[in-house]
Design an enzyme around this catalytic site. Structure first.
Site, PDB file in Angstrom:
ATOM      1  CG  ASP A 149     -71.590  74.424 120.462  1.00  0.00           C
ATOM      2  OD1 ASP A 149     -71.661  75.660 120.566  1.00  0.00           O
ATOM      3  OD2 ASP A 149     -72.547  73.718 120.072  1.00  0.00           O
ATOM      4  CB  SER A 150     -68.327  79.328 119.929  1.00  0.00           C
ATOM      5  OG  SER A 150     -67.939  79.439 121.285  1.00  0.00           O
TER       6      SER A 150
ATOM      7  CG  ASP B 238     -72.499  75.098 124.430  1.00  0.00           C
ATOM      8  OD1 ASP B 238     -73.577  75.341 125.013  1.00  0.00           O
ATOM      9  OD2 ASP B 238     -71.993  75.864 123.598  1.00  0.00           O
TER      10      ASP B 238
ATOM     11  CE  LYS C 227     -74.746  77.978 125.652  1.00  0.00           C
ATOM     12  NZ  LYS C 227     -74.910  77.595 124.250  1.00  0.00           N
TER      13      LYS C 227
ATOM     14  CD  GLU D   2     -77.071  75.490 120.023  1.00  0.00           C
ATOM     15  OE1 GLU D   2     -77.585  75.253 118.913  1.00  0.00           O
ATOM     16  OE2 GLU D   2     -75.912  75.907 120.146  1.00  0.00           O
TER      17      GLU D   2
ATOM     18  CD  GLU E  55     -76.469  82.861 119.112  1.00  0.00           C
ATOM     19  OE1 GLU E  55     -76.358  81.852 119.835  1.00  0.00           O
ATOM     20  OE2 GLU E  55     -75.676  83.132 118.185  1.00  0.00           O
TER      21      GLU E  55
END
Ligand code: KIV
Length: 273
Positions: free
Chosen positions: A51-52, A90, A118, A120, A187
Site C-alpha cells: 500500500d506504499s 497488502d 499482509k 498490519e 519494520e
C-alpha cells in the site's frame, strides 16, 4: 541467480526451507508488470504489492487513502509480469477491521493472483489470522512500525526501543505465529529486537529497518532506486543500489538481491541500535 526465469516458483515452504538452512532471501515492492518481471528475474524471491503505492505512485502523504480496488488493480499487473517470485499483497487501511471483512478482502486479493496477504497490527489480528489461514489464505503479519497507524503513532518512528515495548512486540509475534501467520514482517525496530524475534519464531521474518539478522529483507522499490523526492531525507534503512549497477535498473535489482543474500545489506549504518 540473475536475469533468468526460475526453474521452480518460490512458495512459503521454499522460504521456510531457506530459514532452516540460514539462507537469506530478498523482497521488494512492485506495482506493475514490467518492474515485476525485472525484479523477479533479478532473483528477488518475494514481490510485495504494497500500500506504499499510495505514496510512491499516487502522491499521498500516507498509505491511508489506498483502496482494495487499487491493490487489486496493481496485483493483476504484477501477476502478469511475475517470473516465479512469491507475490504478497497488502490489505489496505480499514479493509480488515473485522474478521468477516478480512476474509472478504483477502479473498478478493487471492482471486486477483496474490499468493498471500499482509496485514498490519499485533495481537488483535490473531483471530483474523487464524480464520484466513484455516481457509487457505497465508498471512504475513506486519509489526513494529505499522504505517496505517501513523495517526496513533504520531510519526514514522522506531518502535520497541525500551524493554517493556520490545517485550510487548515479542509477545505479539509469538501470538501471531501461534495463530497461524506464515511470515512476520518487522519494520523499524532495533537490531536486537529483530534478532530476538527471528530466533524465537519458526516462521520466516522479513525486516525493513530491523537489522541484519532477520531471515529476509524488504525495501520500497523507489527507495532502492534512489527515487526518494529530494525534499525528503530518505529513511536511515534505505540504500540506493543504482550507483552500484553497471546495467541500469535491472543491475540495481540484481545488486540488491545479491547484497541481501550475501549478508552485505543492511550494513550498520542502515540499522537502529
Ligand atoms: O507497503 C509497503 O511497501 C510495505 C513495506 C514498507 C514493507 O509495507
Amino acid at each position: 541467480m540473475s536475469s533468468q526465469a526460475r526453474s521452480r516458483p518460490v512458495s512459503i515452504p521454499t522460504l521456510n526451507a531457506m530459514k532452516r538452512r540460514g539462507e537469506k532471501f530478498a523482497a521488494l515492492t512492485a506495482y506493475d508488470a514490467m518492474f515485476a518481471e525485472l525484479v523477479s528475474r533479478a532473483g528477488v524471491d518475494v514481490l510485495l504489492v504494497g500500500d506504499s503505492l499510495g505514496m510512491v505512485l499516487q502522491g499521498h502523504d500516507s498509505t491511508l487513502p489506498v483502496t482494495l480496488e487499487d491493490v487489486i488493480y496493481h496485483m493483476e499487473c504484477v501477476k502478469a509480469g511475475n517470473q516465479g517470485s512469491l507475490i504478497m499483497a497488502d490489505l489496505p487501511f480499514m479493509t480488515y477491521a473485522s474478521e468477516s471483512q478480512s476474509l472478504e478482502s483477502a479473498a478478493a486479493l487471492m482471486r486477483a493472483g496474490a499468493h498471500m496477504v499482509k496485514l498490519e497490527g499485533g495481537a488483535w489480528l490473531a483471530e483474523s489470522t487464524r480464520l484466513l489461514t484455516e481457509r487457505g489464505i497465508p498471512v504475513c503479519a506486519h509489526m513494529g512500525l505499522t504505517p496505517q497507524s501513523i495517526n496513533r503513532l504520531g510519526g514514522y518512528r522506531v518502535q520497541g526501543r525500551n524493554t517493556e515495548k520490545a517485550n510487548a512486540i515479542i509477545e505479539e509475534a509469538t501470538i501471531l505465529e501461534e495463530s497461524g501467520a506464515s511470515i512476520l514482517l518487522l519494520e523499524c525496530v532495533p537490531v536486537e529486537l529483530g534478532r530476538t524475534i527471528t530466533e524465537r519464531v519458526d516462521v520466516p521474518v522479513i525486516g525493513i529497518g530491523a537489522g541484519p539478522h532477520t531471515d529476509g529483507q524488504i525495501m520500497v522499490m523507489h527507495d532502492m532506486l534512489g527515487l526518494t523526492p529530494s525534499i525528503m531525507k530518505p529513511p536511515k534503512f534505505v540504500k540506493n543500489f543504482l550507483p552500484e549497477s553497471t546495467s541500469g535498473i535491472p543491475g540495481a535489482f540484481e545488486a540488491y538481491a545479491s547484497a541481501v543474500k550475501e549478508g552485505r545489506f543492511p550494513a550498520p549504518e542502515h540499522c537502529f541500535n
